[in-house]
Design an enzyme around this catalytic site. Structure first.
Site, mmCIF file in Angstrom:
data_model
loop_
_atom_site.group_PDB
_atom_site.id
_atom_site.type_symbol
_atom_site.label_atom_id
_atom_site.label_comp_id
_atom_site.label_asym_id
_atom_site.label_seq_id
_atom_site.Cartn_x
_atom_site.Cartn_y
_atom_site.Cartn_z
ATOM 1 N N ASP A 136 7.248 -14.913 -67.469
ATOM 2 C CA ASP A 136 7.742 -15.957 -68.219
ATOM 3 C C ASP A 136 9.138 -16.121 -69.265
ATOM 4 O O ASP A 136 10.046 -17.443 -69.267
ATOM 5 C CB ASP A 136 6.724 -16.780 -69.599
ATOM 6 C CG ASP A 136 4.958 -16.829 -68.812
ATOM 7 O OD1 ASP A 136 4.726 -16.263 -67.693
ATOM 8 O OD2 ASP A 136 4.399 -17.862 -69.169
ATOM 9 N N SER B 196 0.089 -22.737 -72.482
ATOM 10 C CA SER B 196 -0.120 -22.341 -71.024
ATOM 11 C C SER B 196 -0.234 -22.519 -69.897
ATOM 12 O O SER B 196 0.089 -23.835 -70.211
ATOM 13 C CB SER B 196 -1.426 -20.406 -71.306
ATOM 14 O OG SER B 196 -1.183 -20.341 -69.782
#
Length: 561
Positions: A122, A470
């Site tokens: 990420d 998320s």
């Protein structure tokens, strides 16, 4: 040919420097060649990074084969899945700045000629992209690739299914024995988690920007093709160095528009709207959130990928990957196919021989999954600086709703209420003081969204936060509300039981109280004490800007404002 690395290896005055190279086993002949930094985020705590030592070895083999000298160094990397749901997640977004800064320090101190970046998850990907833009050297990216999807009870599954399963167990829809079996099935290999979550979204964005070779975003981690791609990247960086083709020549304003169009077609993570502006800022490009809605309105969603759909990244790869998506977008005039990429050729050269959309994993512009792109920016009195939603993963019933606010000042309290059965259909869960400054660190919150989905409330309950969700989130989950509560944004004024209007088609987010009540609440607003008062996160909270600006750190000239 003059090399940047000559500042550490050429001339009489550099005899001590050369001696230090020889101490590491370098040969004098190697110091006549370009020194290529290999920036590797390998570690043994992130599933997407645990195999990057092998990817790094392949990159170095490619560099040697092409006549360069690879020199590898490391960056940190946090696993958002493991950090999720506790205080460790405060450090995830903030690690993006540490990564960019550490790469800058290593490269400037040691005089590398060019760079190969090896991220996979990420914050590591955007952190490295920021460094590439800031340093503006010949640079190329090769990721570690996505994880394979798991299989459970005859269906494909991924990490997001596990988070949702926790809610299902709490609701009595699954037992703990089944949960244990799912744990062993959902993540069957190394790689970035197998849906179109943030890691894979950003790897696909890197390919769409032109900073990675075709296939970078989708070739699975366990495939031999991934290692061949790494070797090719190693060889290609020497060509880029010889041409002096730098990052700023590739990451142009139109390249970012291309990436956004691909983003919309894929239905990527909302976090791309946090990271792309941060990367753009490093090459001096201004970012307008309204432009995102314009691109979204004009770009149909061509893919339905997990968590919003049934397919995973390996399916996207088999269907032609990002190159097929871009080929179809170019057919509709939705991207500029004439831009230069790290291939050294125009974008169109990469997708010239890509297959046409298969009509299932990748649909055509004539028969898309949805007429608009996967992401939308909402504005209104609750989010004057904007808020982001993955509209492609929202149930039709939740696109336009009037809901009653249930207000929480931290993620843990919201999760406890959801799992405790306190949230009812018609509620909107508001989680505030979780923004970049208030969190601090703008925690990624999969637990509350997954709990709502796992308890089958995602068609009746929305979530709103000044934090973020998320990439594995689905449902009416609206994040990045700006200004954040800690900056006295309107989200700080919401009270239990207030009415909130959500209108995703019209891009609106409104708090329904009178002007008199609004002024009364503003006058009486008191902010909480900072949650972290020392160390890196305290410094970060003092410097970070709003999510609407990409949560970048204020430039020196802006400090004190």
């Amino acid at each position: 040919m003059i090399m940047r690395s000559d500042i550490v290896k050429k001339g009489l005055e550099r005899a001590p420097h050369r001696s230090l190279f020889y101490a590491m086993g370098y040969h004098p002949a190697e110091l006549e060649k370009p020194l290529i930094g290999v920036v590797n985020s390998f570690n043994e705590i992130v599933p997407g990074h645990v195999h990057l030592d092998k990817v790094g070895a392949a990159v170095k083999a490619g560099i040697y084969a092409a006549g360069g000298v690879p020199i590898e160094f490391s960056t940190i990397g946090i696993c958002d899945g493991i950090a999720m749901g506790h205080s460790g997640m405060k450090y995830s977004l903030a690690s993006r700045e540490l990564i960019a800064d550490s790469v800058e320090a290593m490269v400037q101190a040691h005089g590398f000629d060019a760079l190969v970046f090896i991220p996979n998850c990420d914050k590591i990907i955007p952190g490295m992209l920021m460094a590439a833009g800031r340093l503006d050297l010949p640079s190329i990216f090769v990721s570690g690739g996505p994880m394979l999807a798991g299989e459970f009870q005859g269906r494909s599954v991924s990490l997001s299914n596990l988070f949702e399963a926790v809610g299902a167990v709490k609701a009595g829809k699954m037992n703990e024995e089944e949960l244990g079996l799912l744990e062993l099935s959902a993540c069957p290999s190394c790689g970035s988690c197998s849906g179109m979550f943030t890691a894979n979204s950003m790897n696909c964005m890197t390919e769409a920007l032109g900073m990675a070779l075709p296939g970078n975003g989708t070739v699975p981690a366990v495939m031999a093709h991934r290692l061949r791609l790494a070797k090719e990247a190693g060889m290609k960086i020497i060509e880029l160095w010889k041409k002096d083709l730098r990052a700023s020549a590739i990451m142009t304003p139109q390249a970012f528009r291309n990436a956004l169009a691909v983003d919309m077609a894929l239905g990527c993570s909302t976090n791309t709207i946090l990271h792309l502006p941060a990367v753009a800022s490093e090459v001096g490009i201004e970012w307008d959130l309204q432009e995102i809605n314009t691109i979204s309105r004009n770009t149909s969603q061509l893919c339905s990928l997990s968590p919003g759909g049934p397919y995973h990244i390996e399916d996207l790869d088999r269907a032609g990957g990002i190159q097929t998506v871009m080929k179809e977008l170019a057919r509709g005039g939705l991207i500029d196919a004439g831009l230069i990429t790290v291939t050294g050729e125009e974008l169109r050269a990469g997708f010239k021989n890509a297959p046409l959309p298969d009509g299932q994993v990748i649909r055509s512009l004539d028969a898309p999954y949805k007429p608009e792109g996967g992401l939308a920016i909402l504005f209104g009195n609750l989010a004057p600086g904007g808020a982001v939603v993955k509209q492609g993963a929202v149930a039709p019933e939740m696109l336009k709703r009037t809901l009653k606010a249930r207000v929480f000042d931290e993620e843990e309290a919201a999760v406890k209420a959801i799992l405790g059965g306190e949230i009812r259909p018609g509620d909107v869960v508001v989680i505030r003081f979780e923004g970049p400054k208030g969190g601090p660190g703008m925690r990624e919150m999969l637990a509350p969204t997954a709990a709502v989905a796992g308890m089958d409330l995602d068609k009746d309950v929305a979530l709103i936060t000044d934090g973020r969700f998320s990439g594995a989130t689905r449902g009416a989950s609206i994040g990045h509300v700006s200004p954040e509560a800690m900056d006295k944004g309107p989200i700080a004024l919401i009270q239990e039981g207030d009415i909130v209007e959500i209108d995703i088609p019209e891009k609106r987010l409104e708090l329904c109280i009178s002007e008199e009540e609004w002024e009364k609440r503003q006058a009486g607003l008191k902010l909480p004490e900072p949650k972290i008062k020392k160390g890196y996160m305290a410094r970060y909270a003092g410097l970070v800007t709003s999510a609407g600006k990409g949560a970048i750190l204020r430039k020196p000239a802006e400090e004190g404002k």
